[in-house]
Design a protein around this motif. Structure first.
Motif, mmCIF file in Angstrom:
data_model
loop_
_atom_site.group_PDB
_atom_site.id
_atom_site.type_symbol
_atom_site.label_atom_id
_atom_site.label_comp_id
_atom_site.label_asym_id
_atom_site.label_seq_id
_atom_site.Cartn_x
_atom_site.Cartn_y
_atom_site.Cartn_z
ATOM 1 N N ILE A 1 9.622 7.688 7.395
ATOM 2 C CA ILE A 1 8.606 8.583 6.822
ATOM 3 C C ILE A 1 8.642 8.464 5.305
ATOM 4 C CG2 ILE A 1 7.911 10.987 6.541
ATOM 5 C CD1 ILE A 1 9.002 11.516 9.352
ATOM 6 N N PHE A 2 9.850 8.459 4.743
ATOM 7 C CA PHE A 2 9.982 8.270 3.294
ATOM 8 C C PHE A 2 9.489 6.889 2.876
ATOM 9 C CE2 PHE A 2 13.054 11.852 3.350
ATOM 10 C CZ PHE A 2 12.531 12.577 2.281
ATOM 11 N N TYR A 3 9.736 5.894 3.710
ATOM 12 C CA TYR A 3 9.272 4.530 3.428
ATOM 13 C C TYR A 3 7.751 4.507 3.243
ATOM 14 C CZ TYR A 3 7.457 -0.050 4.931
ATOM 15 O OH TYR A 3 6.737 -1.219 5.050
ATOM 16 N N LEU A 4 7.034 5.156 4.172
ATOM 17 C CA LEU A 4 5.572 5.188 4.076
ATOM 18 C C LEU A 4 5.114 5.940 2.839
ATOM 19 C CD1 LEU A 4 4.702 5.788 7.843
ATOM 20 C CD2 LEU A 4 4.168 3.748 6.511
ATOM 21 N N LEU A 5 5.811 7.020 2.508
ATOM 22 C CA LEU A 5 5.455 7.788 1.316
ATOM 23 C C LEU A 5 5.714 6.982 0.046
ATOM 24 C CD1 LEU A 5 6.840 11.316 2.305
ATOM 25 C CD2 LEU A 5 4.439 10.591 2.235
ATOM 26 N N LEU A 6 6.844 6.270 0.022
ATOM 27 C CA LEU A 6 7.176 5.469 -1.163
ATOM 28 C C LEU A 6 6.176 4.343 -1.372
ATOM 29 C CD1 LEU A 6 11.073 5.207 -0.858
ATOM 30 C CD2 LEU A 6 9.767 6.525 -2.538
ATOM 31 N N LEU A 7 5.646 3.786 -0.290
ATOM 32 C CA LEU A 7 4.656 2.719 -0.425
ATOM 33 C C LEU A 7 3.433 3.176 -1.208
ATOM 34 C CD1 LEU A 7 4.520 0.972 3.088
ATOM 35 C CD2 LEU A 7 5.355 -0.015 0.953
ATOM 36 N N THR A 8 3.038 4.427 -0.985
ATOM 37 C CA THR A 8 1.814 4.926 -1.621
ATOM 38 C C THR A 8 1.975 5.103 -3.131
ATOM 39 O OG1 THR A 8 2.426 7.251 -1.241
ATOM 40 C CG2 THR A 8 1.188 6.141 0.494
ATOM 41 N N LEU A 9 3.215 5.235 -3.611
ATOM 42 C CA LEU A 9 3.413 5.433 -5.044
ATOM 43 C C LEU A 9 2.927 4.235 -5.855
ATOM 44 C CD1 LEU A 9 6.953 7.102 -5.161
ATOM 45 C CD2 LEU A 9 4.717 8.192 -5.389
ATOM 46 N N GLY B 1 5.807 0.503 9.116
ATOM 47 C CA GLY B 1 6.217 1.903 9.070
ATOM 48 C C GLY B 1 5.869 2.658 10.342
ATOM 49 N N VAL B 2 4.634 2.492 10.812
ATOM 50 C CA VAL B 2 4.195 3.193 12.030
ATOM 51 C C VAL B 2 4.977 2.671 13.242
ATOM 52 C CG1 VAL B 2 2.257 3.584 13.598
ATOM 53 C CG2 VAL B 2 1.907 3.686 11.115
ATOM 54 N N ALA B 3 5.163 1.347 13.306
ATOM 55 C CA ALA B 3 5.913 0.769 14.420
ATOM 56 C C ALA B 3 7.367 1.248 14.408
ATOM 57 C CB ALA B 3 5.860 -0.759 14.350
ATOM 58 N N ALA B 4 7.944 1.381 13.217
ATOM 59 C CA ALA B 4 9.324 1.865 13.112
ATOM 60 C C ALA B 4 9.429 3.307 13.601
ATOM 61 C CB ALA B 4 9.812 1.752 11.671
ATOM 62 N N LEU B 5 8.428 4.120 13.299
ATOM 63 C CA LEU B 5 8.424 5.502 13.793
ATOM 64 C C LEU B 5 8.353 5.525 15.323
ATOM 65 C CD1 LEU B 5 6.023 7.271 11.257
ATOM 66 C CD2 LEU B 5 8.522 7.388 11.340
ATOM 67 N N TYR B 6 7.623 4.585 15.896
ATOM 68 C CA TYR B 6 7.482 4.529 17.354
ATOM 69 C C TYR B 6 8.765 4.036 18.021
ATOM 70 C CZ TYR B 6 5.565 3.320 21.967
ATOM 71 O OH TYR B 6 5.332 3.240 23.325
ATOM 72 N N PHE B 7 9.389 3.016 17.460
ATOM 73 C CA PHE B 7 10.487 2.344 18.146
ATOM 74 C C PHE B 7 11.882 2.791 17.730
ATOM 75 C CE2 PHE B 7 7.117 -0.897 18.721
ATOM 76 C CZ PHE B 7 7.197 -1.043 20.094
ATOM 77 N N TYR B 8 12.005 3.550 16.672
ATOM 78 C CA TYR B 8 13.333 3.892 16.166
ATOM 79 C C TYR B 8 14.182 4.578 17.242
ATOM 80 C CZ TYR B 8 17.002 5.757 13.138
ATOM 81 O OH TYR B 8 18.220 6.064 12.561
ATOM 82 N N LYS B 9 15.243 3.892 17.671
ATOM 83 C CA LYS B 9 16.166 4.369 18.715
ATOM 84 C C LYS B 9 15.464 4.735 20.023
ATOM 85 C CE LYS B 9 19.881 5.835 15.644
ATOM 86 N NZ LYS B 9 20.833 6.893 15.262
ATOM 87 N N ARG B 10 14.327 4.112 20.251
ATOM 88 C CA ARG B 10 13.587 4.358 21.488
ATOM 89 C C ARG B 10 14.232 3.555 22.618
ATOM 90 N NH1 ARG B 10 8.282 6.235 21.821
ATOM 91 N NH2 ARG B 10 7.265 6.005 23.848
#
Length: 448
Positions: free
Chosen positions: A106-114, A142-151
């Motif tokens: 989530i922070f990764y996606l936010l940092l990208l926008t900066l 980023g979105v894929a990581a949110l979906y797959f993280y420890k899934r």
């Protein structure tokens, strides 16, 4: 419903080969591209992602992206990435499994926008296009990581996903067969070849073929027949390698083979006392590849040897075997030293165009782009992305590591020769974050 696809593998492969032929007609690509996206979204919504339909169909779209692009089947150039993002978001909210989001992504996606804050483009250029071109790939990650993280994902599901991914690559291979002129009529030189790549970017085409080569080898190594017949799997593998070599684009092919070697090594390491078997496979595979190489080199007049040796058409070694990528990377690092806070998303290309060094190409190296355009934040992002999957790698046994390390290597090698032009590297990175489940299918593989 998914079983209807996975139980008829050879039939679907045949259908996709026919699709490759149909794509040579101008009326076909657009309806096919729109139909694929519409079907995938409808299927995920209807199935409510009860059996990882989002995952499987996102892999299909990622495998189809280059093929549909090269046949002009997308309305927008980045449609493939948008579709992958949409399917995974639908999967997160529709599925029974309640995903625990990795806060770091989530922070990764936010940092990208900066990095957008500093974006400035020359008059006449679209700031929207500059941002989308450079950030759509990282957003897929980023979105894929949110979906797959420890899934938790079964190995059976992983193999099904690889099967879904290779289906449209069969279509692309068929399309190349029908669109490529007679080999004897093609003039091969010291650079990537557009004629053998269907008139499209050889880099992206070779990347897709390299993925296809890897997938076929995974099925062969695990003794799971992709087509139902081992000899047919080997025949397709030989043709994939042949078509990949003909593109004269090295990155995707070399990446596929490196991932294959690491996958095979950890798989045979898992089967205790089987390192000897690994070397036997390696020797047989080496002879197989050399035979294809010699044949391909002969029909290209020896130019294939020059290409992979970093020589030009007359056999003189090039000063830069990376086709200008090192020059761009050097400029990116210099830019970071001058502007450690970054120069803004998409500004790197325009900055080079305005310089007097005649280096105008967009970055092929995502690491260099992150450092140049996002500055120190880009360095933090890059280090974080590299470390997290490695922590996941050490958690598993060698069979599971075989998948994790190959996914990780595909990401890190692809972004260093092709940036994130396509959805594949972002999606495959996220697969290195999954929690691979032990199951009956897993056990059957181990007992082969």
């Amino acid at each position: 419903m998914i079983n209807k696809f996975t139980d008829n593998k050879l039939l679907l492969i045949a259908i996709h080969i026919i699709i490759g032929y149909l794509a040579t007609f101008t009326w076909f690509p657009k309806p096919f591209g729109l139909g694929v996206i519409g079907f995938c979204v409808f299927f995920v919504v209807k199935a409510k992602n009860n059996n990882e339909e989002s995952f499987l169909l996102a892999m299909y779209i990622a495998g189809a992206e280059v093929f549909i692009r090269m046949t002009k089947g997308f309305v927008f150039y980045e449609t493939g990435k948008y579709s992958v993002i949409l399917l995974l978001i639908l999967g997160i909210f529709l599925g029974e499994f309640k995903q625990k989001f990795g806060v770091q992504y989530i922070f990764y996606l936010l940092l990208l926008t900066l990095g957008i804050v500093f974006t400035q483009v020359p008059d006449g250029e679209s700031i929207r296009n500059a941002i989308v071109f450079n950030l759509s790939g990282p957003v897929v990650l980023g979105v894929a990581a949110l979906y797959f993280y420890k899934r938790p994902i079964k190995i059976e599901t992983i193999l099904n996903s690889l099967y879904f991914m290779i289906l449209p690559i069969f279509s692309m291979i068929a399309f190349l067969y029908f669109r490529t002129p007679e080999i004897s009529e093609i003039v091969f030189g010291g650079g990537a070849n557009f004629e053998t790549s269907g008139g499209f970017g050889p880099n992206q085409v070779a990347t897709a073929i390299g993925v296809g080569i890897f997938i076929i080898i995974v099925f062969i190594v695990l003794k799971v027949k992709l087509t139902g017949f081992l000899f047919l799997d080997i025949l397709f593998l030989a043709y994939f390698i042949f078509r990949g070599l003909l593109t004269f684009s090295r990155g995707g092919i070399i990446t596929g083979f490196i991932a294959m070697i690491f996958f095979s090594f950890f798989y045979f390491l898992h089967k205790k006392g089987s390192l000897k078997l690994f070397f036997n496979y390696f020797l047989i595979g080496g002879i197989f590849i050399i035979a294809i190489w010699v044949y391909t080199s002969n029909i290209t007049g020896g130019m294939l040897d020059n290409r992979y040796a970093g020589k030009n058409a007359i056999g003189v070694e090039k000063k830069d075997i990376t086709s200008g990528r090192l020059d761009i990377l050097e400029e990116q690092l210099n830019s970071f030293l001058i502007s450690p806070l970054g120069i803004g998303v998409g500004n790197g290309k325009f900055k080079r165009e305005l310089s007097d060094k005649k280096i105008t190409a967009a970055s092929h190296n995502e690491a260099g782009r992150l450092v140049e355009e996002h500055g120190i934040i880009g360095v933090v992002i890059l280090v974080g992305l590299m470390i997290i999957p490695l922590l996941n790698f050490f958690y598993f046994n060698n069979l599971q590591r075989a998948f994790i390390i190959s996914f990780y290597l595909f990401w890190i090698l692809t972004i260093n020769h092709s940036a994130m032009r396509i959805a594949f590297p972002g999606l495959v990175y996220a697969l290195s974050l999954i929690k691979i489940k032990e199951n009956d299918y897993n056990t059957s593989i181990e007992n082969e």
